[in-house]
Design a protein around this motif. Structure first.
Motif, PDB file in Angstrom:
ATOM      1  N   PRO A  15       0.828  -1.207   0.000  1.00 59.72           N
ATOM      2  CA  PRO A  15       0.000   0.000   0.000  1.00 59.72           C
ATOM      3  C   PRO A  15       0.867   1.264   0.000  1.00 59.72           C
ATOM      4  N   GLY A  19      -1.262   4.004   6.298  1.00 56.78           N
ATOM      5  CA  GLY A  19      -2.590   3.679   6.806  1.00 56.78           C
ATOM      6  C   GLY A  19      -2.866   2.208   7.011  1.00 56.78           C
ATOM      7  N   TYR A  20      -2.494   1.372   6.054  1.00 58.80           N
ATOM      8  CA  TYR A  20      -2.788  -0.058   6.118  1.00 58.80           C
ATOM      9  C   TYR A  20      -1.581  -0.880   5.693  1.00 58.80           C
ATOM     10  N   LEU A  22       1.186  -3.851   5.297  1.00 60.55           N
ATOM     11  CA  LEU A  22       1.042  -5.300   5.152  1.00 60.55           C
ATOM     12  C   LEU A  22       2.264  -6.019   5.701  1.00 60.55           C
ATOM     13  N   ASN A  61      -0.208  -1.019  14.293  1.00 54.56           N
ATOM     14  CA  ASN A  61      -0.301  -0.945  12.838  1.00 54.56           C
ATOM     15  C   ASN A  61       1.039  -1.312  12.195  1.00 54.56           C
TER      16      ASN A  61
END
Length: 124
Positions: A15, A19-20, A22, A61
């Motif tokens: 990504p 934010g997200y 992996l 995160n």
């Protein structure tokens, strides 16, 4: 320079932005690649193609992503600087290790621990 199919798959999974992120495991699951191949592709993407892939290694995160600003880029730089500091301290400790005396130096501590265990067993 062209990308291999593995590098292409990994790059397309990552990504943009923090934010997200992996994890390597999730990239493996999504692509069917082995962990070693994903790590190698990440290394090539960074070192040969200049892709600003960073990893958030702390907090909730965690995972990898492509940095989109200086703050995100600094996540990796700070992490690596801390890792280098820790590794340098370990190198110094190993270089200074007493190959013949370390065990003898620890014996008094072991004896005290044994005495505490024996005392606790007798008290019970």
């Amino acid at each position: 320079m062209t990308l291999s199919m593995t590098e292409f798959k990994v790059l397309n999974m990552l990504p943009r932005g923090a934010g997200y992120p992996l994890s390597t495991v999730n990239i493996c699951k999504a692509t069917g690649l082995k962990e070693r191949d994903v790590r190698e592709a990440i290394s090539i993407l960074i070192n040969q193609h200049g892709v600003p892939i960073v990893a958030n290694r702390s907090g909730r995160n965690t995972g990898m992503f492509i940095a989109t600003d200086e703050a995100e880029l600094n996540i990796e730089v700070t992490s690596f600087k801390n890792q280098v500091t820790t590794m340098n301290a370990r190198i110094r400790a190993i270089e200074q290790a007493d190959l013949n005396g370390w065990e003898q130096a620890l014996r008094p501590e072991i004896k005290r621990l044994d005495a505490k265990v024996s005392h606790n067993k007798e008290a019970n």
